[in-house]
Design an enzyme around this catalytic site. Structure first.
Site, PDB file in Angstrom:
ATOM      1  N   HIS A   1      43.862  57.276  46.950  1.00 15.90           N
ATOM      2  CA  HIS A   1      44.037  55.859  46.611  1.00 15.90           C
ATOM      3  C   HIS A   1      44.109  55.005  47.861  1.00 15.90           C
ATOM      4  O   HIS A   1      44.319  55.501  48.970  1.00 15.90           O
ATOM      5  CB  HIS A   1      45.267  55.658  45.710  1.00 15.90           C
ATOM      6  CG  HIS A   1      46.549  55.502  46.444  1.00 15.90           C
ATOM      7  ND1 HIS A   1      47.026  54.281  46.838  1.00 15.90           N
ATOM      8  CD2 HIS A   1      47.465  56.406  46.862  1.00 15.90           C
ATOM      9  CE1 HIS A   1      48.196  54.434  47.464  1.00 15.90           C
ATOM     10  NE2 HIS A   1      48.474  55.714  47.491  1.00 15.90           N
ATOM     11  N   CYS A   2      43.905  53.711  47.660  1.00 14.48           N
ATOM     12  CA  CYS A   2      44.055  52.730  48.725  1.00 14.48           C
ATOM     13  C   CYS A   2      44.646  51.469  48.093  1.00 14.48           C
ATOM     14  O   CYS A   2      45.332  51.553  47.075  1.00 14.48           O
ATOM     15  CB  CYS A   2      42.723  52.451  49.420  1.00 14.48           C
ATOM     16  SG  CYS A   2      41.476  51.702  48.356  1.00 14.48           S
ATOM     17  N   ARG A   3      44.354  50.307  48.645  1.00 16.01           N
ATOM     18  CA  ARG A   3      44.925  49.072  48.115  1.00 16.01           C
ATOM     19  C   ARG A   3      44.289  48.693  46.787  1.00 16.01           C
ATOM     20  O   ARG A   3      44.966  48.394  45.820  1.00 16.01           O
ATOM     21  CB  ARG A   3      44.752  47.955  49.149  1.00 16.01           C
ATOM     22  CG  ARG A   3      45.317  46.630  48.704  1.00 16.01           C
ATOM     23  CD  ARG A   3      45.204  45.596  49.830  1.00 16.01           C
ATOM     24  NE  ARG A   3      45.485  44.263  49.294  1.00 16.01           N
ATOM     25  CZ  ARG A   3      44.555  43.463  48.764  1.00 16.01           C
ATOM     26  NH1 ARG A   3      43.296  43.854  48.688  1.00 16.01           N
ATOM     27  NH2 ARG A   3      44.890  42.280  48.313  1.00 16.01           N
TER      28      ARG A   3
END
Length: 99
Positions: A62-64
């Site tokens: 995941h990221c932002r």
């Protein structure tokens, strides 16, 4: 293959043992994280050795917002990883679940 924030939250709430990685930058991780292992996207190629045993395991990234993690999944797939999954919407969507 993507994973929804709803599925991720359910699995985290159950305490599942996940191969879970965050590809944001360190300052973003320090502000807010979900307990994933931090490997910033630009550093991902340098970490292939430690990930190689997971080539056929599920890896959740995941990221932002889902953009960088999408790139990370494509990169891992190009390196022979068969089950890398992008968290759609990233941590922003995950936090929206909790509001």
């Amino acid at each position: 293959m993507d994973i929804t924030v709803e599925e991720l939250k359910e699995r985290l709430d159950k305490g599942e043992d996940l191969h879970f990685y965050d590809v944001r930058e360190e300052h973003e991780y320090e502000e807010d994280n979900l307990g994933a292992i931090l490997i910033p996207l630009a550093e991902l190629p340098d970490h292939l050795d430690e990930l190689k045993d997971l080539k056929d395991e599920e890896i959740i990234i995941h990221c932002r917002s889902g953009a960088r993690s999408g790139k990370a999944v494509k990169f891992l797939e190009s390196q022979g990883f068969t089950n890398a999954r992008n968290v759609t919407g990233g941590i922003l969507a995950y936090r929206d679940l909790e509001d």
